[in-house]
Design a protein around this motif. Structure first.
Motif, short mmCIF file in Angstrom:
data_model
loop_
_atom_site.label_atom_id
_atom_site.label_comp_id
_atom_site.label_asym_id
_atom_site.label_seq_id
_atom_site.Cartn_x
_atom_site.Cartn_y
_atom_site.Cartn_z
N THR A 7 0.86 -1.18 0.00
CA THR A 7 0.00 0.00 0.00
C THR A 7 0.89 1.23 0.00
O THR A 7 1.95 1.24 0.64
N GLY A 8 0.49 2.24 -0.77
CA GLY A 8 1.30 3.45 -0.82
C GLY A 8 0.62 4.54 -1.62
O GLY A 8 -0.40 4.32 -2.27
N HIS A 9 1.23 5.69 -1.58
CA HIS A 9 0.65 6.87 -2.23
C HIS A 9 0.81 6.84 -3.75
O HIS A 9 1.74 6.23 -4.27
N ASN A 114 -8.89 -1.95 -0.45
CA ASN A 114 -7.83 -1.87 0.56
C ASN A 114 -7.99 -2.93 1.64
O ASN A 114 -7.01 -3.56 2.06
N ALA A 126 4.53 -0.73 3.19
CA ALA A 126 3.81 0.52 2.99
C ALA A 126 4.74 1.71 2.75
O ALA A 126 5.81 1.81 3.36
N CYS A 128 3.92 5.35 3.35
CA CYS A 128 2.88 6.21 3.92
C CYS A 128 3.51 7.44 4.55
O CYS A 128 4.23 7.32 5.55
N THR A 135 -4.05 5.28 2.01
CA THR A 135 -2.87 4.54 2.46
C THR A 135 -2.82 4.50 3.98
O THR A 135 -2.58 3.44 4.57
N THR A 138 -5.29 2.04 5.20
CA THR A 138 -4.88 0.66 4.96
C THR A 138 -3.82 0.23 5.96
O THR A 138 -3.87 -0.89 6.50
#
Length: 152
Positions: A7-9, A114, A126, A128, A135, A138
């Motif tokens: 998960t990330g921007h 997510n 991640a 974040c 994000t 999540t």
């Protein structure tokens, strides 16, 4: 089988874009050595795209590894640039499987995606940099499920 979710921007500062692929590659190799066999990506631009490409690269060396896409909707790439859409479609064609949380965009489909990414995962990698947004949600969801979170 161990599972990793990413998960990330979408927007990543230039300085991080330069170093991120190498860092992600190293983390993926480490996770494979620890028994991770499935890597889950959400298919968004930015971090998700970089992570998916690094998993596809790792698959050349480790063919037993799987890239599984958890996508919010079938029209996720609607409105993207031609080049971003081409990369997305290439990743989609090379992934081992893809699951959609909705046929087309609707309120809540991103959050559903997510949560699906995290449910059943053993670890979350991640990127974040904010305490708000998808994000951050999540990462918080992963921690609430007592899933290890590796922050870049």
């Amino acid at each position: 089988m161990k599972i990793c979710a990413f998960t990330g921007h979408r927007n990543i500062p230039y300085a991080d874009i330069i170093s991120m692929p190498q860092k992600l590659g190293d983390i993926i190799e480490q996770l494979i050595s620890e028994g991770v066999r499935e890597f889950r990506c959400g298919g968004a631009q930015g971090f998700d795209t970089i992570a998916a490409l690094k998993v596809l690269e790792a698959k050349k060396k480790h063919p037993h590894v799987r890239l599984v896409l958890f996508l919010p909707c079938k029209d996720q790439a609607r409105g993207w640039s031609e080049s971003a859409t081409a990369i997305y479609e290439r990743i989609l064609s090379l992934a081992d499987s893809a699951t959609y949380t909705a046929e087309s965009y609707r309120a809540g489909c991103m959050h559903a995606r997510n949560r699906a990414l995290i449910d059943g995962a053993d670890v979350c990698v991640a990127y974040c940099k904010s305490s708000k947004g998808g994000t951050a949600y999540t990462v918080s969801y992963a921690r609430s499920k007592e899933i290890e979170v590796i922050m870049l």
